[in-house]
Design an enzyme around this catalytic site. Structure first.
Site, PDB file in Angstrom:
ATOM      1  N   HIS A 308      41.049  59.104  85.678  1.00  0.00           N
ATOM      2  CA  HIS A 308      41.980  58.202  84.994  1.00  0.00           C
ATOM      3  C   HIS A 308      42.158  58.694  83.570  1.00  0.00           C
ATOM      4  O   HIS A 308      41.208  59.136  82.936  1.00  0.00           O
ATOM      5  CB  HIS A 308      41.458  56.756  84.998  1.00  0.00           C
ATOM      6  CG  HIS A 308      42.524  55.760  84.681  1.00  0.00           C
ATOM      7  ND1 HIS A 308      42.881  55.453  83.396  1.00  0.00           N
ATOM      8  CD2 HIS A 308      43.335  55.033  85.486  1.00  0.00           C
ATOM      9  CE1 HIS A 308      43.864  54.577  83.422  1.00  0.00           C
ATOM     10  NE2 HIS A 308      44.167  54.307  84.683  1.00  0.00           N
ATOM     11  N   ASP A 366      43.414  52.852  92.446  1.00  0.00           N
ATOM     12  CA  ASP A 366      44.352  53.239  93.507  1.00  0.00           C
ATOM     13  C   ASP A 366      43.644  53.715  94.770  1.00  0.00           C
ATOM     14  O   ASP A 366      44.173  53.599  95.866  1.00  0.00           O
ATOM     15  CB  ASP A 366      45.278  54.358  93.016  1.00  0.00           C
ATOM     16  CG  ASP A 366      46.150  53.865  91.901  1.00  0.00           C
ATOM     17  OD1 ASP A 366      46.866  52.892  92.114  1.00  0.00           O
ATOM     18  OD2 ASP A 366      46.085  54.436  90.800  1.00  0.00           O
TER      19      ASP A 366
HETATM   20  N1  ACO Z   1      40.577  65.973  91.324  1.00  0.00           N
HETATM   21  C1  ACO Z   1      39.952  67.094  90.871  1.00  0.00           C
HETATM   22  N2  ACO Z   1      39.828  67.418  89.580  1.00  0.00           N
HETATM   23  C2  ACO Z   1      40.351  66.574  88.677  1.00  0.00           C
HETATM   24  C3  ACO Z   1      41.021  65.387  89.060  1.00  0.00           C
HETATM   25  C4  ACO Z   1      41.122  65.099  90.436  1.00  0.00           C
HETATM   26  N3  ACO Z   1      41.732  63.978  90.850  1.00  0.00           N
HETATM   27  N4  ACO Z   1      41.437  64.734  87.960  1.00  0.00           N
HETATM   28  C5  ACO Z   1      41.057  65.472  86.918  1.00  0.00           C
HETATM   29  N5  ACO Z   1      40.399  66.590  87.341  1.00  0.00           N
HETATM   30  C6  ACO Z   1      39.766  67.624  86.499  1.00  0.00           C
HETATM   31  C7  ACO Z   1      40.790  68.536  85.848  1.00  0.00           C
HETATM   32  O1  ACO Z   1      41.070  69.676  86.644  1.00  0.00           O
HETATM   33  C8  ACO Z   1      40.089  68.881  84.555  1.00  0.00           C
HETATM   34  O2  ACO Z   1      39.112  69.859  84.847  1.00  0.00           O
HETATM   35  P1  ACO Z   1      38.728  70.960  83.716  1.00  0.00           P
HETATM   36  O3  ACO Z   1      38.145  70.203  82.571  1.00  0.00           O
HETATM   37  O4  ACO Z   1      37.754  71.857  84.407  1.00  0.00           O
HETATM   38  O5  ACO Z   1      40.018  71.647  83.355  1.00  0.00           O
HETATM   39  C9  ACO Z   1      39.355  67.605  84.178  1.00  0.00           C
HETATM   40  O6  ACO Z   1      39.110  66.948  85.433  1.00  0.00           O
HETATM   41  C10 ACO Z   1      40.144  66.678  83.262  1.00  0.00           C
HETATM   42  O7  ACO Z   1      41.421  66.471  83.855  1.00  0.00           O
HETATM   43  P2  ACO Z   1      42.734  66.065  83.041  1.00  0.00           P
HETATM   44  O8  ACO Z   1      43.939  66.396  83.849  1.00  0.00           O
HETATM   45  O9  ACO Z   1      42.656  66.614  81.654  1.00  0.00           O
HETATM   46  O10 ACO Z   1      42.546  64.508  82.968  1.00  0.00           O
HETATM   47  P3  ACO Z   1      43.662  63.552  82.577  1.00  0.00           P
HETATM   48  O11 ACO Z   1      43.021  62.413  81.910  1.00  0.00           O
HETATM   49  O12 ACO Z   1      44.740  64.242  81.841  1.00  0.00           O
HETATM   50  O13 ACO Z   1      44.300  63.122  83.996  1.00  0.00           O
HETATM   51  C11 ACO Z   1      44.840  61.890  85.933  1.00  0.00           C
HETATM   52  C12 ACO Z   1      44.148  61.883  84.558  1.00  0.00           C
HETATM   53  C13 ACO Z   1      46.331  62.299  85.785  1.00  0.00           C
HETATM   54  C14 ACO Z   1      44.797  60.464  86.480  1.00  0.00           C
HETATM   55  C15 ACO Z   1      44.102  62.872  86.858  1.00  0.00           C
HETATM   56  O14 ACO Z   1      42.749  62.529  86.950  1.00  0.00           O
HETATM   57  C16 ACO Z   1      44.729  62.944  88.259  1.00  0.00           C
HETATM   58  O15 ACO Z   1      45.678  63.701  88.465  1.00  0.00           O
HETATM   59  N6  ACO Z   1      44.182  62.138  89.243  1.00  0.00           N
HETATM   60  C17 ACO Z   1      44.724  62.087  90.568  1.00  0.00           C
HETATM   61  C18 ACO Z   1      45.960  61.196  90.615  1.00  0.00           C
HETATM   62  C19 ACO Z   1      45.602  59.722  90.487  1.00  0.00           C
HETATM   63  O16 ACO Z   1      44.715  59.202  91.119  1.00  0.00           O
HETATM   64  N7  ACO Z   1      46.375  59.022  89.624  1.00  0.00           N
HETATM   65  C20 ACO Z   1      46.219  57.585  89.415  1.00  0.00           C
HETATM   66  C21 ACO Z   1      45.960  57.267  88.014  1.00  0.00           C
HETATM   67  S1  ACO Z   1      45.564  55.554  87.846  1.00  0.00           S
HETATM   68  C22 ACO Z   1      46.991  54.691  87.752  1.00  0.00           C
HETATM   69  O17 ACO Z   1      48.084  55.172  87.561  1.00  0.00           O
HETATM   70  C23 ACO Z   1      46.855  53.224  87.949  1.00  0.00           C
END
Ligand code: ACO
Length: 431
Positions: A308, A366
């Site tokens: 998140h 979610d």
């Molecule tokens: N699966 C695997 N790896 C992940 C995931 C995931 N779901 N989410 C983040 N990471 C990793 C990234 O690759 C990154 O790794 P690194 O540090 O080695 O480069 C690290 O975790 C940080 O990720 P960011 O993208 O910088 O985190 P951010 O806070 O920007 O993204 C987000 C948050 C968009 C929700 C992301 O976690 C994601 O895409 N999740 C899946 C989609 C999802 O469930 N969205 C719902 C959000 S909740 C809502 O809208 C109510």
């Protein structure tokens, strides 16, 4: 430097200026940089506005590190336990929990607005038979402005309130119709004998030929989903509603813009993406393969429903809904199916795996709401629509607050221009 200011110095030329620090009632302080350009000739660069407060708001507070979510000061855990969606909506809109009389009046009022103009129903015939219901929602909610222009004077507080009530009340009717039309099913008029959630379930699943008896287990789970998704301060869709409204656009058009923003898989589309992912995995034995892909830097694959942007410790909504999800699967006795087994196993692995622990990637709301909706036999393409219905309370509350905020200006972000500098037009024959 006085106590409540910060001094910014431009090291290129030694120019400096003081800027006020604004203190919230709780949370991080904020630097008021409105005069930054006039003082120092500088703008700020903040893609995704992750470090920028776009407004002052009394509605919702989130502390992502501590896993706190408050609506008007009330912890989400207490509202989830004691309240219902319409009472929570009243709280978000008006700032206080209603008295008994206010509550009854509000319920009756919303019930009076649940039907849509008969002309609106014609719209549903025009969509392609396999249109995604979110596409229909974007279109029909925007089109409400063509039907309810008797109260579209956004400068009039009473008009704003009537539009807000209409949006809250009609959203389930439009949502259910977007599903029914695609399946050739009759559109059912709302029924006042049902509460808000029961009524939506009736319009979704009822038949004119027989009595509809709501399933209390399903209604309980839906009540939680609605309360937990009702508002989440300045997220992408809410910021979209505010940005669209900042130009003076009408509320139906602005909420339609919010629905469009919510549709994306990184926002409201995530619960649908969770089920698509679980259906693709299908067999719990396949999970390690998918987990490895999610961890692979060279693979863009991500586990849907994990992580998140704001909650970096845990998502308090996920904690509440996880319990409801487990209870529901037990109550409905639908364990031991490949999809739900895959969900449990994925959750277990992710909660133990160093990659996820180090990055604080916990299952988010979610992940569980997707599983709950699937267990309730809700059509997959309705998942995001349900999120949109629930979030309507937040959108209209934020919109109403914004319309009373004298500090608001038309939204107009800046940019760092990286294109060509001034050059002369060259005649086509000479290029
Ligand atoms: N699966 C695997 N790896 C992940 C995931 C995931 N779901 N989410 C983040 N990471 C990793 C990234 O690759 C990154 O790794 P690194 O540090 O080695 O480069 C690290 O975790 C940080 O990720 P960011 O993208 O910088 O985190 P951010 O806070 O920007 O993204 C987000 C948050 C968009 C929700 C992301 O976690 C994601 O895409 N999740 C899946 C989609 C999802 O469930 N969205 C719902 C959000 S909740 C809502 O809208 C109510």
């Amino acid at each position: 430097m006085s106590k409540n200011t910060v001094t910014i110095t431009d090291n290129r030329n030694g120019n400096k200026a003081d800027f006020d620090i604004l203190d919230p009632s709780i949370g991080s302080s904020t630097i008021d940089i409105r005069s930054l350009h006039s003082e120092l000739g500088l703008f700020t660069y903040d893609p995704g506005f992750q470090a920028t407060a776009s407004c002052k708001s009394d509605i919702t507070f989130i502390d992502g590190d501590k896993g706190i979510l408050l609506y008007r000061g009330y912890p989400i855990e207490q509202l989830a336990e004691h309240s219902n969606y319409l009472e929570t909506s009243y709280l978000l809109m008006y700032g206080e929990l209603p008295t008994q009389t206010e509550y009854q009046d509000f319920i009756s009022l919303i019930k009076k607005h649940t039907m849509v103009h008969e002309g609106v129903k014609q719209f549903f015939d025009g969509f392609h038979h396999d249109a995604h219901p979110m596409a229909i929602m974007v279109g029909v909610v925007g089109a409400l402005s063509a039907f309810y222009h008797d109260s579209l004077d956004i400068e009039d507080p009473r008009h704003r309130e009537i539009s807000a009530h209409r949006l809250l009340a009609k959203m389930p009717t439009i949502a259910a119709y977007s599903h029914r039309r695609a399946h050739g099913l009759p559109l059912l008029y709302p029924k006042n004998e049902f509460n808000f959630i029961e009524n939506f379930m009736y319009m979704m699943f009822g038949m004119p030929t027989e009595e509809y008896v709501p399933n209390p287990i399903a209604v309980h789970a839906m009540r939680l989903i609605f309360i937990l998704h009702a508002d989440h301060e300045q997220n992408a869709s809410t910021s979209t509603v505010r940005l669209a409204s900042s130009s003076g656009a009408n509320p139906f058009a602005c909420i339609s813009a919010g629905i469009a923003s919510l549709w994306g898989p990184a926002h409201g589309g995530a619960n649908e993406a969770v089920i698509n992912m679980l259906e693709e995995i299908n067999d719990p034995k396949e999970i390690p393969k998918y987990v490895e892909r999610a961890k692979d830097k060279n693979d863009s694959y991500r586990l849907m429903g994990f992580g998140h942007r704001i909650y970096k410790n845990y998502d308090p909504r996920a904690k509440i809904i996880r319990e409801a999800c487990i209870e529901l699967l037990d109550d409905l006795n639908i364990n031991n199916t490949p999809l739900f087994d895959a969900a449990r196993e994925l959750e277990r692995i992710a909660l133990e795996d160093d990659y996820f622990l180090e990055r604080n990637l916990y299952p988010n709301v979610d992940f569980y709401s997707g599983i709950i909706l699937k267990a309730l036999n809700m059509p997959l393409n309705m998942f995001t629509v349900i999120f949109a219905m629930a979030r309507t309370a937040g959108w209209i509350s934020q919109w109403m607050e914004m319309m009373e905020d004298t500090e608001q200006r038309i939204g107009r972000p800046r940019q760092i221009y990286t294109g060509a500098t001034t050059r002369d037009y060259v005649n086509r024959s000479q290029r």
